[in-house]
Scaffold this motif. Structure first.
Motif, PDB file in Angstrom:
ATOM      1  N   MET A   1       0.852  -1.203   0.000  1.00  0.00           N
ATOM      2  CA  MET A   1       0.000   0.000   0.000  1.00  0.00           C
ATOM      3  C   MET A   1       0.882   1.246   0.000  1.00  0.00           C
ATOM      4  N   SER A   2       0.603   2.191  -0.904  1.00  0.00           N
ATOM      5  CA  SER A   2       1.494   3.344  -0.963  1.00  0.00           C
ATOM      6  C   SER A   2       1.113   4.387   0.088  1.00  0.00           C
ATOM      7  N   GLY A  18     -14.070  24.765   5.838  1.00  0.00           N
ATOM      8  CA  GLY A  18     -12.787  24.382   5.222  1.00  0.00           C
ATOM      9  C   GLY A  18     -12.283  23.064   5.799  1.00  0.00           C
ATOM     10  N   ILE A  19     -12.385  22.929   7.097  1.00  0.00           N
ATOM     11  CA  ILE A  19     -11.908  21.697   7.745  1.00  0.00           C
ATOM     12  C   ILE A  19     -12.721  20.496   7.265  1.00  0.00           C
ATOM     13  N   LYS A  20     -14.037  20.686   7.112  1.00  0.00           N
ATOM     14  CA  LYS A  20     -14.882  19.572   6.655  1.00  0.00           C
ATOM     15  C   LYS A  20     -14.576  19.201   5.189  1.00  0.00           C
ATOM     16  N   ARG A  21     -14.312  20.253   4.388  1.00  0.00           N
ATOM     17  CA  ARG A  21     -13.994  20.022   2.967  1.00  0.00           C
ATOM     18  C   ARG A  21     -12.681  19.242   2.843  1.00  0.00           C
ATOM     19  N   VAL A  22     -11.676  19.659   3.618  1.00  0.00           N
ATOM     20  CA  VAL A  22     -10.376  18.998   3.596  1.00  0.00           C
ATOM     21  C   VAL A  22     -10.511  17.562   4.119  1.00  0.00           C
ATOM     22  N   ALA A  23     -11.320  17.371   5.156  1.00  0.00           N
ATOM     23  CA  ALA A  23     -11.513  16.021   5.715  1.00  0.00           C
ATOM     24  C   ALA A  23     -12.013  15.069   4.622  1.00  0.00           C
ATOM     25  N   LYS A  24     -12.921  15.565   3.781  1.00  0.00           N
ATOM     26  CA  LYS A  24     -13.462  14.716   2.690  1.00  0.00           C
ATOM     27  C   LYS A  24     -12.363  14.303   1.718  1.00  0.00           C
ATOM     28  N   ARG A  25     -11.492  15.264   1.386  1.00  0.00           N
ATOM     29  CA  ARG A  25     -10.394  14.972   0.445  1.00  0.00           C
ATOM     30  C   ARG A  25      -9.478  13.906   1.031  1.00  0.00           C
ATOM     31  N   ILE A  26      -9.214  14.036   2.313  1.00  0.00           N
ATOM     32  CA  ILE A  26      -8.298  13.099   2.973  1.00  0.00           C
ATOM     33  C   ILE A  26      -8.911  11.696   2.966  1.00  0.00           C
ATOM     34  N   HIS A  34      -4.644   4.455  -0.235  1.00  0.00           N
ATOM     35  CA  HIS A  34      -3.367   4.936   0.298  1.00  0.00           C
ATOM     36  C   HIS A  34      -3.358   4.929   1.823  1.00  0.00           C
ATOM     37  N   GLN A  35      -2.169   4.796   2.377  1.00  0.00           N
ATOM     38  CA  GLN A  35      -1.977   5.184   3.774  1.00  0.00           C
ATOM     39  C   GLN A  35      -1.780   6.690   3.754  1.00  0.00           C
ATOM     40  N   VAL A  36      -2.432   7.406   4.672  1.00  0.00           N
ATOM     41  CA  VAL A  36      -2.387   8.864   4.580  1.00  0.00           C
ATOM     42  C   VAL A  36      -1.866   9.485   5.884  1.00  0.00           C
ATOM     43  N   VAL A  37      -0.838  10.329   5.718  1.00  0.00           N
ATOM     44  CA  VAL A  37      -0.347  11.140   6.828  1.00  0.00           C
ATOM     45  C   VAL A  37      -0.585  12.592   6.423  1.00  0.00           C
ATOM     46  N   VAL A  38      -1.240  13.345   7.298  1.00  0.00           N
ATOM     47  CA  VAL A  38      -1.598  14.718   6.969  1.00  0.00           C
ATOM     48  C   VAL A  38      -0.833  15.671   7.883  1.00  0.00           C
ATOM     49  N   VAL A  39      -0.286  16.715   7.275  1.00  0.00           N
ATOM     50  CA  VAL A  39       0.323  17.786   8.063  1.00  0.00           C
ATOM     51  C   VAL A  39      -0.575  19.001   7.911  1.00  0.00           C
ATOM     52  N   VAL A  40      -0.906  19.640   9.018  1.00  0.00           N
ATOM     53  CA  VAL A  40      -1.853  20.749   8.923  1.00  0.00           C
ATOM     54  C   VAL A  40      -1.279  22.011   9.568  1.00  0.00           C
ATOM     55  N   SER A  41      -1.614  23.161   8.942  1.00  0.00           N
ATOM     56  CA  SER A  41      -1.203  24.473   9.473  1.00  0.00           C
ATOM     57  C   SER A  41      -2.292  25.012  10.389  1.00  0.00           C
ATOM     58  N   ALA A  42      -1.979  26.128  11.031  1.00  0.00           N
ATOM     59  CA  ALA A  42      -2.977  26.801  11.866  1.00  0.00           C
ATOM     60  C   ALA A  42      -4.067  27.388  10.970  1.00  0.00           C
ATOM     61  N   MET A  43      -5.282  27.521  11.518  1.00  0.00           N
ATOM     62  CA  MET A  43      -6.420  27.999  10.722  1.00  0.00           C
ATOM     63  C   MET A  43      -6.223  29.460  10.289  1.00  0.00           C
ATOM     64  N   ILE A 125      -0.684   4.586  11.495  1.00  0.00           N
ATOM     65  CA  ILE A 125      -1.227   4.285  10.161  1.00  0.00           C
ATOM     66  C   ILE A 125      -1.287   2.780   9.913  1.00  0.00           C
ATOM     67  N   ASP A 126      -0.336   2.035  10.513  1.00  0.00           N
ATOM     68  CA  ASP A 126      -0.386   0.576  10.349  1.00  0.00           C
ATOM     69  C   ASP A 126      -1.627  -0.009  11.028  1.00  0.00           C
ATOM     70  N   GLU A 127      -2.104   0.691  12.054  1.00  0.00           N
ATOM     71  CA  GLU A 127      -3.342   0.237  12.710  1.00  0.00           C
ATOM     72  C   GLU A 127      -4.584   0.678  11.933  1.00  0.00           C
ATOM     73  N   GLY A 128      -4.369   1.386  10.811  1.00  0.00           N
ATOM     74  CA  GLY A 128      -5.506   1.766   9.966  1.00  0.00           C
ATOM     75  C   GLY A 128      -5.974   3.200  10.155  1.00  0.00           C
ATOM     76  N   ASN A 129      -5.285   3.958  10.990  1.00  0.00           N
ATOM     77  CA  ASN A 129      -5.689   5.356  11.190  1.00  0.00           C
ATOM     78  C   ASN A 129      -5.168   6.266  10.091  1.00  0.00           C
ATOM     79  N   ILE A 130      -5.809   7.402   9.957  1.00  0.00           N
ATOM     80  CA  ILE A 130      -5.223   8.517   9.230  1.00  0.00           C
ATOM     81  C   ILE A 130      -4.506   9.329  10.311  1.00  0.00           C
ATOM     82  N   ALA A 131      -3.212   9.601  10.100  1.00  0.00           N
ATOM     83  CA  ALA A 131      -2.460  10.348  11.126  1.00  0.00           C
ATOM     84  C   ALA A 131      -2.429  11.821  10.744  1.00  0.00           C
TER      85      ALA A 131
END
Ligand code: ADP
Ligand code: ASP
Ligand code: MG
Length: 423
Positions: A1-2, A18-26, A34-43, A125-131
């Motif tokens: 899995m990439s 914005g947060i809800k829109r981004v959550a959908k994309r993720i 994909h395994q997904v790791v997200v880095v987020v900035s301040a609002m 992420i190996d446990e299946g979470n989005i980090a």
């Protein structure tokens, strides 16, 4: 899995919508396998607001407590984003920079990442979470204090995590459709670049194109991590930044990649410096010892009658006070007449690897500025960049004039800016 690392900038998570829109994309990326790791900035402009607030309780906020304050911005968005993802029925966990293993040096407010130990992220992420990781922050190796990486530092967090986790790509989501030939807020006819080399992107970033931070590009080049800069507001392909064009898309390296501008610098002129060996060394030693980074330097020819010369240099406005204080302290030793400080300047840069082999680029650049009636105060060049300092008021006009003169204007689309305040 990439594995993909996605970074969302402040304008992409400016409010609850914005947060809800981004959550959908993720979640879509996760659903695509994909395994997904997200880095987020301040609002939105939270970081600026926190800086303003600190300024109201202390004249020059800096150091440990200032970093502690600023990291709060990213902690808010990481937790909200994890909640929004859970609300869509997917597992997510948020982590501070420190928890994610981002280890830095001890330089508060502009710390450098020295190691990334992403064990907790890997497990999550190996446990299946989005980090979800808070950008722009880490913990110092010595002292274990919370540090920040300098403005725009979430870009660097994202690439550093991508390198440590051996991600396939680092996607940087922002409020424009990619890297353009100039800032789309200034040049409506700026063109989106499909692919740009690390080398040219590095020059654009260090010349003021804040769509990517130059440290992040440096990091990506060192570990050969392809970056895809794109909008979180549209589904369009963005700009690939890498060593070679990606996939089967054959894209030629342009002669000129783009025009950058930067209004965050100031100019200091040391007036009446004796023209003898060791003077420049003493001046710049004093500046260096105060921890200030300088950019362009110009020394005039000394007037034969006086044997005195002027030395001008540029530096970040935020470091102006420190530099002036350092120079004043050494004034008696160095023996100059006076100091002049000017923060109404702009730096305009033309960047492109093709400059190396195409004569006349410099002349055409200066002609474009002269046709626009813009006066040049300082000049500096590298192999693939020419920069000039002009009055701050002339910045936008200069960028547009140079953009048109080099045939960079798009004759079809207008560049779209989806959000952000440009602050
Ligand atoms: P984020 O909040 O996503 O980190 P930034 O404000 O740091 O976003 O960076 C995106 C902004 O960079 C754009 O809105 C644009 O105004 C600016 N920018 C400057 N130069 C360029 C360029 N050459 N191409 C695209 N954007 C640019
Ligand atoms: N929030 C920080 C800033 O505004 C870091 C970032 O957005 O990258 O500079
Ligand atoms: Mg940014």
């Amino acid at each position: 899995m990439s594995l993909v690392v996605q970074k969302y900038g402040g304008s992409s998570v400016a409010d609850a919508e914005g947060i809800k829109r981004v959550a959908k994309r993720i979640v879509d990326a996760k659903k695509n396998g994909h395994q997904v790791v997200v880095v987020v900035s301040a609002m939105g402009d939270t970081t600026d607001e926190l800086i303003d607030l600190a300024g109201q309780v202390s004249p020059i906020p800096a150091g440990r407590e200032f970093d502690m304050l600023l990291t709060a911005g990213e902690r808010i968005s990481m937790a909200l984003l994890a909640m929004a993802i859970k609300n869509l029925g997917h597992a997510a966990q948020s982590f501070t920079g420190s928890q994610a293993g981002v280890i830095t040096d001890s330089v508060h407010n502009k710390a450098r990442i020295i190691d990334v130990t992403p064990g907790r992220i890997r497990n999550s992420i190996d446990e299946g979470n989005i980090a979800i990781v808070a950008g722009f922050q880490g913990v110092s190796q010595e002292g274990k204090n919370i540090t920040t990486l300098g403005r725009g530092g979430s870009d660097t967090t994202a690439v550093a995590l991508a390198a440590a986790l051996d991600a396939e790509v680092c996607e940087i989501y922002t409020d424009v459709d990619g890297v353009f030939t100039a800032d789309p807020r200034v040049v409506k006819k700026a063109r989106k670049i499909d692919w740009i080399s690390f080398e040219d992107m590095l020059e654009l970033a260090s010349s003021g194109s804040k769509v990517l931070l130059h440290r992040c590009v440096e990091y990506a080049r060192r570990y050969n991590i392809p970056i895809h800069v794109r909008s979180s507001f549209s589904g369009l392909q963005g700009t690939w930044v890498s060593n070679e064009p990606q996939g089967d898309r054959k894209v030629e390296q342009a002669i000129i990649s783009g025009v950058a501008h930067d209004t965050s610098e100031a100019k200091i002129t040391v007036v009446g410096v004796p023209d003898k060996p060791g003077e420049a060394a003493s001046i710049f030693r004093a500046i260096a010892d105060s921890g200030v980074n300088i950019d362009m330097i110009v020394q005039n020819v000394s007037a034969a009658s006086t044997g005195l010369t002027d030395i001008s240099f540029t530096l970040p406005k935020t470091e102006g006070r420190k530099a002036i204080d350092a120079l004043e302290k050494t004034r008696a030793d160095i023996g100059f007449d006076s100091l002049r400080y000017d923060d109404q300047i702009a730096k305009i840069s033309l960047v492109g690897a093709g400059m190396k082999t195409n004569p006349g680029v410099t002349a055409a650049f200066f002609e474009a500025l002269s046709d626009a009636g813009v006066n040049i105060e300082l000049i500096s060049t590298s192999e693939i960049r020419i920069s000039v300092v002009t009055r701050a008021d002339d910045a936008n006009e200069s960028v547009r004039a140079v953009h048109t003169a080099f045939g960079l204007d798009s004759d079809t689309d207008e560049a779209v800016v989806y959000g952000g305040t440009g602050r």
